[in-house]
Enzyme design. Structure first.
Site, PDB file in Angstrom:
ATOM      1  N   HIS A 266      38.905   9.194  93.367  1.00 56.03           N
ATOM      2  CA  HIS A 266      38.901   8.623  91.840  1.00 56.03           C
ATOM      3  C   HIS A 266      38.037   7.196  91.794  1.00 56.03           C
ATOM      4  CE1 HIS A 266      39.941   7.527  87.741  1.00 56.03           C
ATOM      5  NE2 HIS A 266      41.232   7.244  87.850  1.00 56.03           N
ATOM      6  N   HIS A 307      32.854  16.407  89.706  1.00 56.91           N
ATOM      7  CA  HIS A 307      33.576  15.966  88.731  1.00 56.91           C
ATOM      8  C   HIS A 307      34.545  16.632  88.049  1.00 56.91           C
ATOM      9  CE1 HIS A 307      34.966  13.362  85.285  1.00 56.91           C
ATOM     10  NE2 HIS A 307      34.419  12.154  85.834  1.00 56.91           N
ATOM     11  N   ASP A 364      30.483   6.903  89.914  1.00 54.64           N
ATOM     12  CA  ASP A 364      30.383   5.947  91.468  1.00 54.64           C
ATOM     13  C   ASP A 364      29.226   6.132  92.419  1.00 54.64           C
ATOM     14  OD1 ASP A 364      33.792   7.122  90.991  1.00 54.64           O
ATOM     15  OD2 ASP A 364      33.198   4.996  90.733  1.00 54.64           O
TER      16      ASP A 364
HETATM   17  C1  SDX Z   1      35.928   9.249  89.046  1.00 57.51           C
HETATM   18  O1  SDX Z   1      38.515  11.996  85.814  1.00 57.51           O
HETATM   19  C2  SDX Z   1      37.832  11.120  85.591  1.00 57.51           C
HETATM   20  O2  SDX Z   1      37.252  11.002  84.524  1.00 57.51           O
HETATM   21  C3  SDX Z   1      37.314  10.202  86.846  1.00 57.51           C
HETATM   22  C4  SDX Z   1      36.227   9.245  86.629  1.00 57.51           C
HETATM   23  C5  SDX Z   1      36.813   8.220  85.464  1.00 57.51           C
HETATM   24  O3  SDX Z   1      35.783   7.462  84.871  1.00 57.51           O
HETATM   25  O4  SDX Z   1      37.881   8.060  85.384  1.00 57.51           O
HETATM   26  O5  SDX Z   1      35.215   9.936  86.160  1.00 57.51           O
HETATM   27  C6  SDX Z   1      35.927   8.461  87.789  1.00 57.51           C
HETATM   28  O6  SDX Z   1      37.093   9.419  89.760  1.00 57.51           O
HETATM   29  C7  SDX Z   1      34.824   9.951  89.387  1.00 57.51           C
HETATM   30  C8  SDX Z   1      34.965  10.750  90.694  1.00 57.51           C
HETATM   31  C9  SDX Z   1      34.804  10.108  91.955  1.00 57.51           C
HETATM   32  N1  SDX Z   1      35.263  10.936  93.227  1.00 57.51           N
HETATM   33  C10 SDX Z   1      34.214  11.256  93.973  1.00 57.51           C
HETATM   34  O7  SDX Z   1      32.943  11.160  93.809  1.00 57.51           O
HETATM   35  C11 SDX Z   1      34.776  11.770  95.330  1.00 57.51           C
HETATM   36  C12 SDX Z   1      34.070  13.072  95.680  1.00 57.51           C
HETATM   37  N2  SDX Z   1      34.358  14.010  94.579  1.00 57.51           N
HETATM   38  C13 SDX Z   1      35.394  15.056  94.696  1.00 57.51           C
HETATM   39  O8  SDX Z   1      36.395  14.801  95.689  1.00 57.51           O
HETATM   40  C14 SDX Z   1      35.709  16.008  93.825  1.00 57.51           C
HETATM   41  O9  SDX Z   1      34.659  16.487  93.257  1.00 57.51           O
HETATM   42  C15 SDX Z   1      36.476  15.344  92.594  1.00 57.51           C
HETATM   43  C16 SDX Z   1      37.841  14.952  93.051  1.00 57.51           C
HETATM   44  C17 SDX Z   1      35.819  14.334  91.697  1.00 57.51           C
HETATM   45  C18 SDX Z   1      36.771  16.574  91.736  1.00 57.51           C
HETATM   46  O10 SDX Z   1      37.681  17.319  92.243  1.00 57.51           O
HETATM   47  P1  SDX Z   1      38.120  18.864  91.667  1.00 57.51           P
HETATM   48  O11 SDX Z   1      37.852  19.045  90.047  1.00 57.51           O
HETATM   49  O12 SDX Z   1      39.675  19.054  92.000  1.00 57.51           O
HETATM   50  O13 SDX Z   1      37.169  19.705  92.273  1.00 57.51           O
HETATM   51  P2  SDX Z   1      37.456  20.487  93.526  1.00 57.51           P
HETATM   52  O14 SDX Z   1      38.048  19.768  94.842  1.00 57.51           O
HETATM   53  O15 SDX Z   1      38.315  21.817  93.176  1.00 57.51           O
HETATM   54  O16 SDX Z   1      36.086  21.171  94.227  1.00 57.51           O
HETATM   55  C19 SDX Z   1      35.588  22.381  93.608  1.00 57.51           C
HETATM   56  C20 SDX Z   1      34.723  22.750  94.750  1.00 57.51           C
HETATM   57  C21 SDX Z   1      35.256  22.905  96.182  1.00 57.51           C
HETATM   58  O17 SDX Z   1      34.760  23.867  96.841  1.00 57.51           O
HETATM   59  P3  SDX Z   1      35.274  25.432  96.855  1.00 57.51           P
HETATM   60  O18 SDX Z   1      36.607  25.267  97.061  1.00 57.51           O
HETATM   61  O19 SDX Z   1      35.059  25.919  95.469  1.00 57.51           O
HETATM   62  O20 SDX Z   1      34.573  26.118  97.980  1.00 57.51           O
HETATM   63  O21 SDX Z   1      33.589  21.728  94.892  1.00 57.51           O
HETATM   64  C22 SDX Z   1      33.656  21.327  96.324  1.00 57.51           C
HETATM   65  C23 SDX Z   1      35.128  21.470  96.552  1.00 57.51           C
HETATM   66  O22 SDX Z   1      35.147  21.598  98.356  1.00 57.51           O
HETATM   67  N3  SDX Z   1      33.354  19.630  96.030  1.00 57.51           N
HETATM   68  C24 SDX Z   1      32.711  19.207  96.833  1.00 57.51           C
HETATM   69  C25 SDX Z   1      32.665  17.884  96.612  1.00 57.51           C
HETATM   70  N4  SDX Z   1      33.214  17.813  94.956  1.00 57.51           N
HETATM   71  C26 SDX Z   1      33.749  18.882  94.873  1.00 57.51           C
HETATM   72  N5  SDX Z   1      32.071  19.256  98.115  1.00 57.51           N
HETATM   73  C27 SDX Z   1      31.305  18.494  98.536  1.00 57.51           C
HETATM   74  N6  SDX Z   1      31.293  17.074  98.109  1.00 57.51           N
HETATM   75  C28 SDX Z   1      31.958  16.815  96.916  1.00 57.51           C
HETATM   76  N7  SDX Z   1      31.868  15.838  96.450  1.00 57.51           N
END
Ligand code: SDX
Length: 429
Positions: A266, A307, A364
């Site tokens: 997050h 996201h 971010d």
């Molecule tokens: C913020 O919710 C909000 O609005 C948050 C925010 C706000 O203003 O409040 O916008 C602020 O928190 C932004 C997000 C910051 N976090 C990161 O940058 C961390 C990296 N991102 C991830 O961990 C992830 O993308 C999330 C947590 C942001 C979202 O997770 P989800 O929606 O649960 O997605 P998921 O984990 O189910 O991923 C879907 C697929 C998966 O692959 P498959 O299982 O389909 O093969 O996408 C892949 C994941 O492995 N994936 C990534 C990835 N993010 C998702 N693979 C590599 N790198 C990534 N960053």
């Protein structure tokens, strides 16, 4: 909102009729609150990806189109034409202020910038290298000890004053955290300055000499705070709402929000992005790290990418990417990590793995580059996020009290544990 119904037939043949909620903006929604009563069934949605927890008038996101509105105003227009205190007024009150409302609101926030002197003693109890988010979470939570006995949560004026106090004191506490971290004397708020200038003065000023505010830095912070102010029902806002639904002290609610924001999935991602860019080192290593991010057996993720809601560009990331160039140019800062970040984005956005999963840079990904150019240490990045998000947290906390069908949040579960069994005495185990 107009209502029609959806008919459900369970495998056992029971039927249920559930209202469909349609609002002007956003997807149609099944109101499932009577599903269990009609059929005995519950629903399950790990991470609440498709489940609404509340109704709200504050922020609207269209993840498919990359749209973000604060009280109906596009984030691009607010970033371009407004300022953080005006956006704060908008999020809290629902309308943009006129000049006299704006002046009165700024004065009100300014009047509440100081914290009890004992907070300074409290801060001194931390090791110098305690993580700033641990100090923030604790210090804001400790304010509940100063503002509790005289607060009546059923009194809208008391609730509003608590929100004003929290918004006004977050920068003061954040600057105290930073001073404790670098071992310098705490600075008091200077009420002749505006919100971001005051924060810069308390962070970088010293009692020994006057501190000259850099207007480029103050404006850059103001923009970043606008972009981070609110974001619908993200994890930390949902945390604040859930804690608030029990009637808990507002300072305790915001402390819980800070705890939730700290996570690297997050708000902690802005710190994690800079650490990731450090680890990647230079452009020659990008392919290796892209491969790690795609490898299911490797816990490495491309921080700042992806996201839950945006399946297109995060509009905030687009604005911040442009601001990176403007701010670093105006400050005369050359940062190789900006070039590295842009190359990483360019390569990732051409890679099938990221394209297929709609993984784009989020808020971010670039924000840390600007914070770093302003001299803010990496471990303080999420503290900056928390200062801004306190506006969204408190606005949503206030709204929850004004929403008639608000109830204590109490999700259910799918139980997968042991079936009923009898206790086995120790001598028989
Ligand atoms: C913020 O919710 C909000 O609005 C948050 C925010 C706000 O203003 O409040 O916008 C602020 O928190 C932004 C997000 C910051 N976090 C990161 O940058 C961390 C990296 N991102 C991830 O961990 C992830 O993308 C999330 C947590 C942001 C979202 O997770 P989800 O929606 O649960 O997605 P998921 O984990 O189910 O991923 C879907 C697929 C998966 O692959 P498959 O299982 O389909 O093969 O996408 C892949 C994941 O492995 N994936 C990534 C990835 N993010 C998702 N693979 C590599 N790198 C990534 N960053």
């Amino acid at each position: 909102m107009s209502q029609d119904v959806v008919k459900i037939i369970t495998p056992e043949g029971q039927t249920a009729e559930l209202p469909v909620i349609r609002s002007e903006m956003g997807p149609p929604t099944f109101d499932i609150k009577t599903l269990n009563k009609q059929t005995g069934y519950f629903t399950y949605d790990s991470g609440f990806a498709a489940t609404g927890s509340c109704t709200s008038d504050i922020t609207f996101i269209d993840g498919g189109k990359g749209v973000l509105l604060y009280r109906g105003y596009p984030i691009e227009q607010l970033a371009e034409q407004s300022n953080f205190m005006e956006v704060t007024y908008l999020l809290m009150n629902g309308e943009l202020p006129n000049q006299s409302q704006s002046n009165a609101f700024n004065d009100e926030i300014t009047r509440h910038t100081m914290v009890h002197e004992k907070i300074h003693a409290f801060m001194k109890g931390f090791q110098y290298d305690a993580h700033p988010m641990a100090m923030m979470m604790s210090a804001i939570g400790s304010l509940a000890a100063f503002y509790h006995n005289h607060m009546d949560m059923n009194n809208p004026e008391d609730r509003r004053l608590a929100a004003i106090r929290l918004i006004a004191k977050m920068p003061t506490v954040a600057a105290t955290v930073y001073k404790n971290y670098i071992g310098q004397p705490f600075m008091y708020p200077k009420n002749s300055l505006n919100f971001t200038e005051r924060l810069l003065h308390m962070m970088y000023g010293v009692p020994a000499e006057p501190y000259e505010i850099n207007p480029v830095a103050a404006k850059a912070l103001d923009l970043l705070f606008i972009l981070h102010a609110d974001h619908e029902q993200n994890a930390s806002t949902s945390t604040v709402r859930l804690v608030g639904s029990t009637g808990a002290n507002p300072f305790a609610c915001i402390s819980a929000g800070i705890a939730s924001l700290w996570g690297p999935a997050h708000g902690g991602a802005n710190e994690a992005v800079l650490n990731m860019l450090d680890e990647i080192g230079d452009v020659s290593q990008i392919d290796k790290y892209i491969a790690k991010a795609k490898d299911k057996n490797d816990p490495f993720r491309l921080m700042g990418f992806g996201h839950r809601v945006y399946k297109n560009f995060d509009p905030r990331a687009t604005i911040i990417r442009k601001a990176c160039h403007d701010v670093l140019g105006e400050l005369g800062v050359q940062d190789p990590q900006l070039e590295l970040a842009m190359r990483l984005e360019e390569i990732a956005l051409k890679d099938e793995y990221f394209v297929a999963r709609n993984l784009y840079p989020n808020v971010d990904f670039y924000s840390g580059i600007i914070y770093k150019a302003l001299g803010i240490p990496v471990q303080m990045f999420t503290v900056m996020f928390a200062i801004a998000r306190t506006v969204g947290w408190t606005s949503q906390w206030l709204e929850q009290y004004e929403t008639p069908d608000t109830r204590i949040g109490r999700p259910r579960q799918v139980y997968r544990g042991a079936k009923t069994r009898d206790f086995v005495p120790l001598n028989k185990r």
